[in-house]
Write an enzyme that holds these catalytic residues in place. Structure first.
Site, PDB file in Angstrom:
ATOM      1  N   ARG A  73      -8.140  59.923 -56.386  1.00  0.00           N
ATOM      2  CA  ARG A  73      -9.495  59.895 -55.833  1.00  0.00           C
ATOM      3  C   ARG A  73      -9.830  58.473 -55.389  1.00  0.00           C
ATOM      4  NH1 ARG A  73     -12.739  59.985 -59.378  1.00  0.00           N
ATOM      5  NH2 ARG A  73     -11.434  60.268 -61.208  1.00  0.00           N
ATOM      6  N   TYR A 201      -5.127  64.577 -50.727  1.00  0.00           N
ATOM      7  CA  TYR A 201      -4.827  64.534 -52.154  1.00  0.00           C
ATOM      8  C   TYR A 201      -5.906  65.172 -53.031  1.00  0.00           C
ATOM      9  CZ  TYR A 201      -3.658  63.306 -56.793  1.00  0.00           C
ATOM     10  OH  TYR A 201      -3.350  63.430 -58.118  1.00  0.00           O
ATOM     11  N   LYS A 210     -14.093  68.547 -57.888  1.00  0.00           N
ATOM     12  CA  LYS A 210     -15.055  67.487 -58.186  1.00  0.00           C
ATOM     13  C   LYS A 210     -16.231  67.497 -57.197  1.00  0.00           C
ATOM     14  CE  LYS A 210     -12.979  66.425 -61.813  1.00  0.00           C
ATOM     15  NZ  LYS A 210     -11.855  65.632 -62.113  1.00  0.00           N
ATOM     16  N   HIS A 230     -18.201  67.149 -66.745  1.00  0.00           N
ATOM     17  CA  HIS A 230     -16.753  66.875 -66.710  1.00  0.00           C
ATOM     18  C   HIS A 230     -16.185  67.115 -68.110  1.00  0.00           C
ATOM     19  CE1 HIS A 230     -13.449  63.715 -65.456  1.00  0.00           C
ATOM     20  NE2 HIS A 230     -13.030  64.945 -65.296  1.00  0.00           N
ATOM     21  N   SER A 252     -11.438  60.689 -66.587  1.00  0.00           N
ATOM     22  CA  SER A 252     -10.188  61.146 -65.978  1.00  0.00           C
ATOM     23  C   SER A 252      -8.980  60.522 -66.689  1.00  0.00           C
ATOM     24  CB  SER A 252     -10.165  60.753 -64.505  1.00  0.00           C
ATOM     25  OG  SER A 252     -11.277  61.323 -63.859  1.00  0.00           O
ATOM     26  N   ALA A 253      -7.982  61.363 -66.917  1.00  0.00           N
ATOM     27  CA  ALA A 253      -6.734  60.937 -67.574  1.00  0.00           C
ATOM     28  C   ALA A 253      -6.974  60.346 -68.960  1.00  0.00           C
ATOM     29  CB  ALA A 253      -5.941  59.975 -66.682  1.00  0.00           C
ATOM     30  N   CYS A 254      -7.931  60.904 -69.688  1.00  0.00           N
ATOM     31  CA  CYS A 254      -8.194  60.462 -71.066  1.00  0.00           C
ATOM     32  C   CYS A 254      -8.037  61.581 -72.084  1.00  0.00           C
ATOM     33  CB  CYS A 254      -9.577  59.836 -71.162  1.00  0.00           C
ATOM     34  SG  CYS A 254      -9.667  58.241 -70.332  1.00  0.00           S
ATOM     35  N   LYS A 256      -8.388  65.390 -71.696  1.00  0.00           N
ATOM     36  CA  LYS A 256      -9.055  66.702 -71.730  1.00  0.00           C
ATOM     37  C   LYS A 256      -8.042  67.844 -71.729  1.00  0.00           C
ATOM     38  CE  LYS A 256     -11.641  65.919 -68.162  1.00  0.00           C
ATOM     39  NZ  LYS A 256     -11.208  64.529 -67.992  1.00  0.00           N
ATOM     40  N   THR A 257      -7.084  67.825 -70.789  1.00  0.00           N
ATOM     41  CA  THR A 257      -6.120  68.918 -70.718  1.00  0.00           C
ATOM     42  C   THR A 257      -5.360  69.024 -72.039  1.00  0.00           C
ATOM     43  OG1 THR A 257      -5.897  68.598 -68.347  1.00  0.00           O
ATOM     44  CG2 THR A 257      -4.162  69.864 -69.432  1.00  0.00           C
ATOM     45  N   ASN A 258      -5.005  67.866 -72.587  1.00  0.00           N
ATOM     46  CA  ASN A 258      -4.259  67.868 -73.839  1.00  0.00           C
ATOM     47  C   ASN A 258      -5.064  68.455 -74.984  1.00  0.00           C
ATOM     48  OD1 ASN A 258      -1.433  66.355 -73.922  1.00  0.00           O
ATOM     49  ND2 ASN A 258      -2.663  65.554 -72.236  1.00  0.00           N
ATOM     50  N   ASP A 281     -11.311  70.866 -67.591  1.00  0.00           N
ATOM     51  CA  ASP A 281     -11.843  69.765 -66.772  1.00  0.00           C
ATOM     52  C   ASP A 281     -13.341  69.866 -66.484  1.00  0.00           C
ATOM     53  OD1 ASP A 281     -11.027  67.322 -65.366  1.00  0.00           O
ATOM     54  OD2 ASP A 281     -11.547  68.372 -63.529  1.00  0.00           O
ATOM     55  N   ASN A 378      -0.263  59.242 -61.517  1.00  0.00           N
ATOM     56  CA  ASN A 378      -1.273  60.290 -61.320  1.00  0.00           C
ATOM     57  C   ASN A 378      -0.657  61.531 -60.670  1.00  0.00           C
ATOM     58  OD1 ASN A 378      -3.958  61.313 -61.498  1.00  0.00           O
ATOM     59  ND2 ASN A 378      -4.306  60.834 -59.332  1.00  0.00           N
ATOM     60  N   SER A 379       0.640  61.737 -60.869  1.00  0.00           N
ATOM     61  CA  SER A 379       1.255  62.969 -60.351  1.00  0.00           C
ATOM     62  C   SER A 379       0.714  64.158 -61.146  1.00  0.00           C
ATOM     63  CB  SER A 379       2.775  62.892 -60.433  1.00  0.00           C
ATOM     64  OG  SER A 379       3.200  62.579 -61.741  1.00  0.00           O
ATOM     65  N   ARG A 380       0.682  65.317 -60.521  1.00  0.00           N
ATOM     66  CA  ARG A 380      -0.045  66.454 -61.109  1.00  0.00           C
ATOM     67  C   ARG A 380       0.688  67.766 -60.946  1.00  0.00           C
ATOM     68  NH1 ARG A 380      -5.623  65.357 -63.121  1.00  0.00           N
ATOM     69  NH2 ARG A 380      -5.786  63.118 -62.818  1.00  0.00           N
ATOM     70  N   ARG A 411     -11.296  55.791 -73.732  1.00  0.00           N
ATOM     71  CA  ARG A 411     -10.218  54.906 -74.170  1.00  0.00           C
ATOM     72  C   ARG A 411     -10.836  53.580 -74.560  1.00  0.00           C
ATOM     73  NH1 ARG A 411      -4.748  56.031 -72.218  1.00  0.00           N
ATOM     74  NH2 ARG A 411      -4.876  58.026 -71.142  1.00  0.00           N
ATOM     75  N   ASN A 507      -5.346  65.695 -83.250  1.00  0.00           N
ATOM     76  CA  ASN A 507      -6.788  65.537 -83.011  1.00  0.00           C
ATOM     77  C   ASN A 507      -7.585  66.685 -83.625  1.00  0.00           C
ATOM     78  OD1 ASN A 507      -6.392  63.138 -81.624  1.00  0.00           O
ATOM     79  ND2 ASN A 507      -6.169  64.162 -79.637  1.00  0.00           N
TER      80      ASN A 507
HETATM   81  P1  GTP Z   1      -8.058  64.506 -65.656  1.00  0.00           P
HETATM   82  O1  GTP Z   1      -7.315  65.714 -65.230  1.00  0.00           O
HETATM   83  O2  GTP Z   1      -7.770  63.298 -64.797  1.00  0.00           O
HETATM   84  O3  GTP Z   1      -9.530  64.720 -65.772  1.00  0.00           O
HETATM   85  O4  GTP Z   1      -7.433  64.030 -67.077  1.00  0.00           O
HETATM   86  P2  GTP Z   1      -7.540  64.611 -68.575  1.00  0.00           P
HETATM   87  O5  GTP Z   1      -8.768  64.080 -69.229  1.00  0.00           O
HETATM   88  O6  GTP Z   1      -7.349  66.078 -68.585  1.00  0.00           O
HETATM   89  O7  GTP Z   1      -6.302  63.868 -69.296  1.00  0.00           O
HETATM   90  P3  GTP Z   1      -4.920  64.463 -69.842  1.00  0.00           P
HETATM   91  O8  GTP Z   1      -5.107  65.433 -70.969  1.00  0.00           O
HETATM   92  O9  GTP Z   1      -4.120  64.927 -68.703  1.00  0.00           O
HETATM   93  O10 GTP Z   1      -4.259  63.154 -70.459  1.00  0.00           O
HETATM   94  C1  GTP Z   1      -4.018  62.007 -69.693  1.00  0.00           C
HETATM   95  C2  GTP Z   1      -3.045  61.090 -70.369  1.00  0.00           C
HETATM   96  O11 GTP Z   1      -3.513  60.728 -71.666  1.00  0.00           O
HETATM   97  C3  GTP Z   1      -1.657  61.707 -70.553  1.00  0.00           C
HETATM   98  O12 GTP Z   1      -0.660  60.781 -70.198  1.00  0.00           O
HETATM   99  C4  GTP Z   1      -1.607  62.023 -72.022  1.00  0.00           C
HETATM  100  O13 GTP Z   1      -0.300  61.952 -72.507  1.00  0.00           O
HETATM  101  C5  GTP Z   1      -2.518  60.973 -72.659  1.00  0.00           C
HETATM  102  N1  GTP Z   1      -3.174  61.509 -73.878  1.00  0.00           N
HETATM  103  C6  GTP Z   1      -3.846  62.678 -73.985  1.00  0.00           C
HETATM  104  N2  GTP Z   1      -4.281  62.887 -75.255  1.00  0.00           N
HETATM  105  C7  GTP Z   1      -3.893  61.795 -75.963  1.00  0.00           C
HETATM  106  C8  GTP Z   1      -4.044  61.417 -77.341  1.00  0.00           C
HETATM  107  O14 GTP Z   1      -4.633  62.112 -78.168  1.00  0.00           O
HETATM  108  N3  GTP Z   1      -3.505  60.221 -77.705  1.00  0.00           N
HETATM  109  C9  GTP Z   1      -2.855  59.418 -76.799  1.00  0.00           C
HETATM  110  N4  GTP Z   1      -2.354  58.274 -77.240  1.00  0.00           N
HETATM  111  N5  GTP Z   1      -2.673  59.762 -75.512  1.00  0.00           N
HETATM  112  C10 GTP Z   1      -3.190  60.925 -75.089  1.00  0.00           C
HETATM  113  C1  SPV Z   2      -9.904  63.637 -62.367  1.00  0.00           C
HETATM  114  O1  SPV Z   2      -9.595  62.604 -61.752  1.00  0.00           O
HETATM  115  O2  SPV Z   2     -10.815  63.663 -63.224  1.00  0.00           O
HETATM  116  C2  SPV Z   2      -9.169  64.887 -62.105  1.00  0.00           C
HETATM  117  C3  SPV Z   2      -8.222  64.919 -60.988  1.00  0.00           C
HETATM  118  O3  SPV Z   2      -9.385  65.872 -62.776  1.00  0.00           O
HETATM  119  S1  SPV Z   2      -8.985  65.106 -59.458  1.00  0.00           S
HETATM  120  O4  SPV Z   2      -9.088  66.516 -59.135  1.00  0.00           O
HETATM  121  O5  SPV Z   2      -8.137  64.416 -58.463  1.00  0.00           O
HETATM  122  O6  SPV Z   2     -10.314  64.529 -59.479  1.00  0.00           O
HETATM  123 MN    MN Z   3     -10.965  65.424 -64.383  1.00  0.00          MN
END
Ligand code: GTP
Ligand code: SPV
Ligand code: MN
Length: 596
Positions: A73, A201, A210, A230, A252-254, A256-258, A281, A378-380, A411, A507
């Protein structure tokens, strides 16, 4: 050219107007059928837009690469175009709607020449439900069509549900020259319109995500009395079969999916606990008749971060992405025509193409140097919710699920403890408003810099941030049985920069404390920032960390927090005049407690 592709006159008129500007060779209505999707895939394979992956190992899976300059983004090119600048607020980038339409019209002009205009009718949430909102995206990209088919509910039933009404979000996307200098992602909340140009993208172009489900929807939610957030949504089922739902907002990337797909640690699994994913998400929340907040996930698939996803960290996501998936900017493993990314496993592919399309030399791989990576950070993967092994049986429930707890998190290497609980809704809104997190690769720009990201919505609120907080406060008053609000931080590091808390499935140990608090089953320690667990109330059985380490993770450093308060003042000042007085009161009270 026939622009009457639907039976709705508002839709047809708009298509005609847009077609006149972008000048497509023909117009195709996407009907949601498998035959049409298959024909589009075949076409994308023929042009090299997609690569077909190993059918045995990855059935119906494809690989796509975006332009090297188009991988995330672009927040500084994302605009909220309200007629009054102050309605977009100080945190958003703003452009005058008239100027913006004029500027972008020039970029769109003739941009579909020789190409097909795809008309995608889609629904966010279950078609016909109280939550449902409809959109139509026009695009010149098959990749966008195929992603939208996974991420949203696409089909002729959307047009049926829309009937003859004008109540839909108009989205126009053009790849144009994919020129970063002329890339714009613009929102016109007063016109229910989104214009995106010069990107191909993810979040820039899958307009249901979004752009609609957060920026436009947050604007609508304020007007109509609901919330677009979000947030992931998960359910924890206890051995008696009762399910409690939690929603959580992390930037983002903190994580959520996990968190949304976590596998319970043995200690809980053996007792019969289960975790169900409702969403990873986005959550739309409304007050139910019972005074609780009810949430749906308006999406239909996952656009998940690939790097770091593996059999141990997130097996459910990995299994979800093993079929019917589009991979974007991962590494192409030529040994067996599959995919690879950093953190998938330790078998670096010997013969591979990196995310930029060049041969990859595994011998040069250096964990510390991102330029040697095979996959973009940020590959998906774009995967179907229906393929997720832990998808909740409420996923398609039009009523959604009742939320017991809202969890904020980010984070933070130091300040924020593993978990704490706010003292009530107003204090919880304050906790959300002061969230901060280190930036990630999900948006263009520097990575690892701490910035304020209130409610993980900084890039996604479609109006003034102060008004957004006021709306949160109002929702708490409207919901007699509002959820309890918590804050977590999985990312505290030691002096060498290693994460102290194991994270991922573990967690759940923290979520169990959160649920126990919601049910008044456990007491807590009162600190200046809120309620923190007694160390012995977080179950660390089977973990490699000591009770003293846990105490450290739960500690609140008053000096650090007082320092942080300065940053909060600065941020509130930046947000401006519309910051609710209640939040300034909360800030003053926090500073007083910290100074004692
Ligand atoms: P968006 O799709 O961008 O909104 O991201 P998201 O919030 O869904 O993040 P996602 O679950 O994809 O995790 C992003 C990164 O954080 C990955 O590289 C994970 O491996 C890492 N991660 C997720 N959960 C944890 C955790 O509990 N501990 C640590 N150390 N890393 C984590
Ligand atoms: C984010 O960045 O929070 C995502 C990926 O979930 S995107 O759809 O590119 O915004
Ligand atoms: Mn997101």
């Amino acid at each position: 050219m026939n622009t009457n592709v639907t039976s709705n006159k508002f839709v047809n008129e708009w298509i005609a107007e847009m077609a006149e500007m972008v000048n497509p060779a023909n117009i195709v209505l996407i009907d949601g059928s498998e035959e049409q999707a298959e024909a589009l895939r075949a076409q994308a394979l023929a042009t090299g837009e997609l690569f077909k992956l190993n059918e045995e190992k990855l059935p119906n899976c494809y690989l796509h690469r975006t332009a090297v300059n188009d991988v995330a983004r672009v927040e500084d090119r994302t605009f909220i175009c309200t007629s009054k600048k102050e309605d977009a607020g100080n945190i958003n980038y703003w452009m005058d709607p008239k100027e913006c339409y004029a500027k972008l019209s020039k970029l769109y002009k003739g941009s579909y020449t020789g190409k097909t205009m795809y008309v995608i009718p889609y629904s966010m949430s279950v078609v016909g439900s109280d939550f449902a909102k409809y959109g139509i995206e026009l695009t010149d990209s098959i990749y966008v069509v195929l992603n939208m088919l996974i991420m949203t509910r696409v089909g002729l039933n959307v047009l049926e549900a829309l009937g003859d009404k004008a109540d839909f979000i108009k989205g126009l996307h053009a790849c144009a020259q994919v020129d970063p200098e002329n890339r714009y992602i613009c929102h016109f909340p007063e016109d229910n319109t989104i214009w995106s140009v010069n990107s191909a993208y993810g979040g820039n172009v899958l307009l249901g995500k979004k752009c609609f489900a957060l920026r436009i929807a947050s604007y609508l939610g304020r007007k109509e009395g609901w919330m677009a957030e979000h947030m992931l949504i998960l359910g924890i089922e206890n051995p008696q079969g009762e399910v409690k739902y939690i929603s959580a907002a992390f930037p983002s990337a903190c994580g959520k999916t996990n968190l949304a797909m976590l596998i319970p640690p043995a200690l809980y699994k053996n007792q019969g606990y289960k975790v169900w994913c409702v969403g990873d998400d986005i959550a739309w929340l409304r007050v139910g008749k019972d005074g609780r907040l009810w949430a749906v996930n308006p999406e239909n698939g996952f656009f998940g971060v690939a790097p770091g996803t593996n059999e141990k960290s997130n097996p459910n996501a990995l299994h979800t992405a093993m079929r019917d998936t589009i991979f974007t900017n991962v590494c192409h493993n030529l040994e067996d025509n599959t995919v690879w990314w950093e953190g998938l496993n330790n078998d670096l592919p010997k013969k591979a193409i990196d995310w930029t399309g060049k041969p990859w030399d595994a011998s040069k791989f250096d964990k510390k140097d991102k330029s040697t990576y095979a996959a973009h950070p940020n590959s998906r993967f774009t995967a179907m919710a229906a393929n997720c092994p832990c998808i909740s049986d409420k996923f398609d429930d039009p009523a959604g699920v009742p939320i017991s707890a809202i969890v904020f998190g980010g984070r933070r290497a130091k300040t924020a403890p593993l978990v704490y609980q706010s003292t009530g809704w107003q204090n919880g809104v304050f906790v959300g408003s002061i969230m901060a997190s280190e930036t990630t690769a999900a948006a263009a720009g520097a990575v690892g810099v701490v910035r304020r990201d209130p409610m993980a919505m900084r890039p996604f609120v479609g109006y003034d941030m102060g008004d957004y907080w006021a709306h949160w406060l109002k929702m708490g008053k409207a919901a007699a049985n509002a959820p309890k609000i918590f804050h977590v931080n999985w990312f505290r590091t030691d002096d060498e920069g290693h994460f102290i808390w194991p994270g991922f499935g573990d967690n759940m140990r923290v979520l169990m404390w959160i649920l126990a608090r919601c049910e008044d089953k456990v007491d807590a320690v009162s600190t200046p920032i809120g309620f923190v667990p007694k160390a012995e109330d977080i179950n660390i059985e089977g973990l490699d960390i000591s009770i003293d380490t846990l105490k450290g993770l739960l500690s609140v450093d008053k000096e650090l927090w007082l320092e942080d308060c300065k940053g909060i003042h600065e941020f509130y000042k930046q947000v401006g005049e519309r910051v609710p007085a209640e939040l300034y009161e909360e800030l003053a009270a926090l500073e007083e407690r910290l100074s004692k």
